[in-house]
Motif scaffolding. Structure first.
Motif, PDB file in Angstrom:
ATOM      1  N   GLU A  99      11.326   0.843  -5.080  1.00 59.51           N
ATOM      2  CA  GLU A  99      10.102   1.431  -5.622  1.00 59.51           C
ATOM      3  C   GLU A  99      10.060   2.945  -5.427  1.00 59.51           C
ATOM      4  O   GLU A  99       9.605   3.683  -6.307  1.00 59.51           O
ATOM      5  N   LEU A 100      10.535   3.417  -4.266  1.00 58.77           N
ATOM      6  CA  LEU A 100      10.360   4.826  -3.912  1.00 58.77           C
ATOM      7  C   LEU A 100      11.460   5.741  -4.443  1.00 58.77           C
ATOM      8  O   LEU A 100      11.195   6.909  -4.756  1.00 58.77           O
ATOM      9  N   LEU A 155      10.783   7.674  -7.583  1.00 58.69           N
ATOM     10  CA  LEU A 155       9.634   8.561  -7.490  1.00 58.69           C
ATOM     11  C   LEU A 155       9.962   9.878  -6.793  1.00 58.69           C
ATOM     12  O   LEU A 155       9.321  10.904  -7.048  1.00 58.69           O
ATOM     13  N   TYR A 156      10.967   9.844  -5.904  1.00 54.51           N
ATOM     14  CA  TYR A 156      11.339  11.037  -5.133  1.00 54.51           C
ATOM     15  C   TYR A 156      12.845  11.242  -5.226  1.00 54.51           C
ATOM     16  O   TYR A 156      13.590  10.923  -4.292  1.00 54.51           O
ATOM     17  N   ALA A 159      10.971  -1.785  -1.048  1.00 54.63           N
ATOM     18  CA  ALA A 159      10.357  -0.456  -0.919  1.00 54.63           C
ATOM     19  C   ALA A 159      11.326   0.629  -1.372  1.00 54.63           C
ATOM     20  O   ALA A 159      10.936   1.599  -2.038  1.00 54.63           O
ATOM     21  N   LYS A 181       0.818  -1.218   0.000  1.00 52.95           N
ATOM     22  CA  LYS A 181       0.000   0.000   0.000  1.00 52.95           C
ATOM     23  C   LYS A 181       0.850   1.266   0.000  1.00 52.95           C
ATOM     24  O   LYS A 181       0.346   2.351   0.318  1.00 52.95           O
ATOM     25  N   LEU A 182       2.111   1.146  -0.356  1.00 54.91           N
ATOM     26  CA  LEU A 182       3.015   2.289  -0.291  1.00 54.91           C
ATOM     27  C   LEU A 182       2.534   3.469  -1.128  1.00 54.91           C
ATOM     28  O   LEU A 182       2.415   4.591  -0.629  1.00 54.91           O
ATOM     29  N   GLU A 183       2.263   3.224  -2.392  1.00 54.75           N
ATOM     30  CA  GLU A 183       1.959   4.326  -3.309  1.00 54.75           C
ATOM     31  C   GLU A 183       0.664   5.050  -2.946  1.00 54.75           C
ATOM     32  O   GLU A 183       0.549   6.267  -3.123  1.00 54.75           O
ATOM     33  N   GLU A 184      -0.298   4.344  -2.387  1.00 56.24           N
ATOM     34  CA  GLU A 184      -1.584   4.967  -2.084  1.00 56.24           C
ATOM     35  C   GLU A 184      -1.637   5.598  -0.699  1.00 56.24           C
ATOM     36  O   GLU A 184      -2.543   6.389  -0.414  1.00 56.24           O
ATOM     37  N   SER A 185      -0.681   5.277   0.178  1.00 55.84           N
ATOM     38  CA  SER A 185      -0.767   5.741   1.566  1.00 55.84           C
ATOM     39  C   SER A 185       0.397   6.604   2.013  1.00 55.84           C
ATOM     40  O   SER A 185       0.454   7.001   3.173  1.00 55.84           O
ATOM     41  N   LEU A 186       1.344   6.898   1.144  1.00 52.47           N
ATOM     42  CA  LEU A 186       2.526   7.655   1.548  1.00 52.47           C
ATOM     43  C   LEU A 186       2.189   9.090   1.945  1.00 52.47           C
ATOM     44  O   LEU A 186       1.342   9.736   1.319  1.00 52.47           O
TER      45      LEU A 186
END
Length: 355
Positions: free
Chosen positions: A330-331, A334-335, A327, A300-305
């Protein structure tokens, strides 16, 4: 003996085979997709002792391929739940649990207590460690692996036969070959391969014919084809000792973004506030977590960060380091302005350090 009557009647197995099973001690490394069917059938068939080694906890994503576990077990330790089931299934079996992961410091001392090791893991580095430790302890081991719709089985170090390193001499980089977390897997496939591993284990322990030594069996679940590849022993193979083998989490600090637990504690001891994201399942988090950590499961990382655009440093933690590394991968893209660090050894090593 009524319990094992159908086995004892089988020509080529008989009472002798049953007695050999009763005296045998088998270590199963891993209590997941392969480990569950392996332990169930060894236990049902009358093995003398089963050792189960795994430091992981049950997650919701495990349930489709590890059907012994239920939703109410999520967050519990795998070896605890599995051993309780096995004790009810066959009270005659001695069950020994090791609620830890395999590493070079415990491998040979534990392996030396057993007649056979069964690999029920899902990572390459552990397989090389199992292979090297079994050669040192002079015991055979049964290999099983999953890759998309395929599975592989073989028996290594059997009666002086070829080893895993004879087939795969060099360990690939950690991110070169994806595991089932990346590729995905059908729930039934680990059950098929796990049961085939048990069949090979029985043949080894009961001195039966046609053991898969020097042969790699490949099962294709899509077309139901099975074929074998032959390989020979590499007599010139130079095997590293366990201290210099560079296995698994011990080499984790070489992966990008990795930080060891002692470095994490030192870096954050004087900080008033840090952003530590615990990517385990909620039940695992409830059992115990680092103070101040926020729980966002890996799925649920992308939807709850939270908003990370202006956050300079983010730490990621899970139970052992595997999920936090995923994780991190994945992250990070994105950042790009945020520095992400994943904690090798995870909560397991962090709790040990802070005791």
């Amino acid at each position: 003996m009524n319990r094992y009557d159908r086995q004892i009647r089988l020509k080529g197995f008989g009472e002798d085979g049953q007695q050999r099973l009763r005296k045998a001690r088998v270590l199963v490394v891993g209590a997941g997709g392969l480990g569950v069917p392996v332990c169930q059938y060894l236990n049902a068939m009358g093995i003398g002792a089963i050792g189960i080694m795994d430091g992981d906890f049950i997650e919701t994503s495990n349930l489709h391929r590890q059907p012994l576990y239920t939703p109410s077990d999520v967050g519990k330790q795998k070896v605890t739940v599995l051993s309780a089931f096995l004790s009810k299934q066959n009270p005659e079996t001695e069950i020994i649990i090791y609620d830890t992961f395999l590493h070079s410091g415990n491998a040979t001392s534990i392996f030396s207590e057993y007649d056979l090791v069964i690999d029920a893991t899902d990572n390459l580095s552990t397989r090389y460690l199992i292979d090297d430790a079994c050669v040192i302890c002079n015991i055979p081991w049964v290999y099983g692996a999953l890759h998309a719709y395929e599975g592989q089985i073989s028996v290594f170090n059997y009666c002086g036969g070829p080893t895993y390193r004879c087939l795969y001499p060099e360990m690939p980089a950690e991110d070169e070959i994806p595991d089932c977390n990346t590729l995905g897997t059908l729930g039934i496939l680990p059950g098929i391969i796990g049961n085939l591993q048990v069949l090979e284990a029985i043949k080894v322990l009961c001195d039966m014919q046609e053991v898969l030594s020097g042969k790699l069996m490949i099962y294709n679940g899509l077309n139901q084809n099975i074929y074998q590849l032959s390989f020979t022993k590499n007599k010139k193979l130079i095997r590293p000792d366990l201290k210099s083998g560079n296995y698994g989490r011990e080499s984790g600090c070489e992966l990008p973004g990795a930080i060891e637990v002692n470095s994490f504690v030192a870096q954050t001891r004087a900080a008033n506030h840090i952003l530590l994201i615990d990517v385990r399942e909620p039940r695992e988090y409830e059992v115990g977590h680092h103070p101040g950590a926020i729980n966002i499961p890996l799925g649920k990382l992308e939807e709850s960060l939270p908003d990370l655009e202006k956050t300079e440093q983010v730490y990621l933690i899970c139970q052992s380091g595997k999920r936090s590394y995923q994780a991190y991968r994945e992250l990070s893209p994105l950042y790009p302005k945020t520095v992400f660090s994943w904690i090798t050894g995870g909560m397991e090593e962090l709790k040990a350090l802070l005791r």
